[in-house]
Design a protein around this motif. Sequence first.
Motif, PDB file in Angstrom:
ATOM      1  N   SER A  12      -0.462   5.361   0.224  1.00 50.24           N
ATOM      2  CA  SER A  12       0.746   5.723   0.250  1.00 50.24           C
ATOM      3  C   SER A  12       1.061   6.729  -0.617  1.00 50.24           C
ATOM      4  O   SER A  12       1.870   7.668  -0.387  1.00 50.24           O
ATOM      5  CB  SER A  12       1.663   4.635   0.504  1.00 50.24           C
ATOM      6  OG  SER A  12       3.050   5.070   0.726  1.00 50.24           O
ATOM      7  N   PRO A  71       1.188   1.209   2.293  1.00 46.91           N
ATOM      8  CA  PRO A  71       2.138   1.271   1.063  1.00 46.91           C
ATOM      9  C   PRO A  71       1.706   0.314   0.059  1.00 46.91           C
ATOM     10  O   PRO A  71       0.854  -0.863   0.271  1.00 46.91           O
ATOM     11  CB  PRO A  71       3.433   1.058   1.696  1.00 46.91           C
ATOM     12  CG  PRO A  71       2.857   0.029   2.822  1.00 46.91           C
ATOM     13  CD  PRO A  71       1.722   0.782   3.324  1.00 46.91           C
ATOM     14  N   GLN A 102       1.866  -2.758  -1.986  1.00 44.69           N
ATOM     15  CA  GLN A 102       2.407  -4.211  -1.596  1.00 44.69           C
ATOM     16  C   GLN A 102       3.279  -4.812  -2.374  1.00 44.69           C
ATOM     17  O   GLN A 102       3.944  -5.609  -2.026  1.00 44.69           O
ATOM     18  CB  GLN A 102       0.986  -5.074  -1.633  1.00 44.69           C
ATOM     19  CG  GLN A 102       0.424  -5.292  -3.115  1.00 44.69           C
ATOM     20  CD  GLN A 102      -0.716  -6.414  -3.101  1.00 44.69           C
ATOM     21  OE1 GLN A 102      -0.704  -7.405  -2.339  1.00 44.69           O
ATOM     22  NE2 GLN A 102      -1.800  -6.093  -4.030  1.00 44.69           N
ATOM     23  N   PRO A 131       6.855  -2.280  -0.410  1.00 42.46           N
ATOM     24  CA  PRO A 131       6.310  -1.075   0.632  1.00 42.46           C
ATOM     25  C   PRO A 131       7.130  -0.460   1.069  1.00 42.46           C
ATOM     26  O   PRO A 131       7.142   0.932   1.434  1.00 42.46           O
ATOM     27  CB  PRO A 131       5.810  -2.268   1.338  1.00 42.46           C
ATOM     28  CG  PRO A 131       6.246  -3.555   1.386  1.00 42.46           C
ATOM     29  CD  PRO A 131       6.502  -3.772  -0.338  1.00 42.46           C
ATOM     30  N   CYS A 164       8.207   2.591  -0.978  1.00 42.29           N
ATOM     31  CA  CYS A 164       7.012   3.800  -1.453  1.00 42.29           C
ATOM     32  C   CYS A 164       7.433   5.045  -0.959  1.00 42.29           C
ATOM     33  O   CYS A 164       7.864   5.232   0.030  1.00 42.29           O
ATOM     34  CB  CYS A 164       5.752   3.408  -0.814  1.00 42.29           C
ATOM     35  SG  CYS A 164       4.880   2.037  -1.554  1.00 42.29           S
ATOM     36  N   VAL A 201      -2.870  -3.756   3.595  1.00 38.98           N
ATOM     37  CA  VAL A 201      -1.703  -3.304   2.863  1.00 38.98           C
ATOM     38  C   VAL A 201      -1.253  -4.473   1.718  1.00 38.98           C
ATOM     39  O   VAL A 201      -0.945  -4.132   0.518  1.00 38.98           O
ATOM     40  CB  VAL A 201      -0.562  -3.207   3.903  1.00 38.98           C
ATOM     41  CG1 VAL A 201       0.746  -2.774   3.191  1.00 38.98           C
ATOM     42  CG2 VAL A 201      -0.986  -2.270   4.863  1.00 38.98           C
TER      43      VAL A 201
END
Length: 281
Positions: A152, A177, A179, A182, A185, A209
């Motif tokens: 991301s 994204p 973790q 998320p 982000c 993710v």
Amino acid sequence: MKLTGANVLMDEPSGDFDAHVHVFERDLPFAPGRRYTPTNSATLPMLSDNLRTIGLDGALLVQPSFLGCDNSYMIEALEVGKNSDLTFRGVAVVSQDASEQELVDLAKAQVIGLRLNLIKRDQIERFNIEDWSNVLSVANTLGWHVELHCESHDILSILPALLDRCERIVIDHFGRPNQSAPLECPGFKYLVGNRSGQLFVKVSAPYRVFPSSPTSALHNKAAPLFSELLSALGPSRLMWGSDWPWTQHEHLGLSYEKTRAWYSSWVNETQNDDGAQLSRD
């Protein structure tokens, strides 16, 4: 409600499709410098059995990174798939120097997209969109989508330029994204805030993710991401992918039914939330 992004990309108005699978055999010649080497095979007949088990109509075959730009096995699978009751299309990996004829030949073989797999840091550092101008131009002319697989935090450095050049961009695995936070982000926020109509996102592989989370927690971890993406993009620009056969994550003991159950739960919970909100209003 059904996510129909795969239908849009595959130009299949009806049917239910898995938007992200890989096919290969363990004795194929693998690309040098790969980050993973499979120990088992994942063939089209095996995939077809999974699809039929849960009543799906076909899948998008995505060229795996460990085969590099040699798409020949996927092309053979697509050729075999033409004689199946299921529908298959392909997403190829090509070099920045691929010729127009090479892409045209891939299109004739039922390839409908190309994948930019930029998940490794050195791949990001080497990537220069100007080097890809010709390939992206031909892909756009062919009506292909461009699939972007990156973390991301790299989305903002790559995606805007792709959107300027390509009509359809597909983002892998929720946009990968961070973790720890998320929804916050910048790359994920860019996805849900983009109003171009060009973006599609795969709701797939939550374990990529949230690699630190146990399998039992993955459904709940990914549910807010699904809800945000659905609200922003709508069902026609989201697609579910099983990520079969879960390369590099075989140790999780996943099943095809399990990955489909995550999707069904996300959809059902979102519909229930919408209904609850309507009743409160």
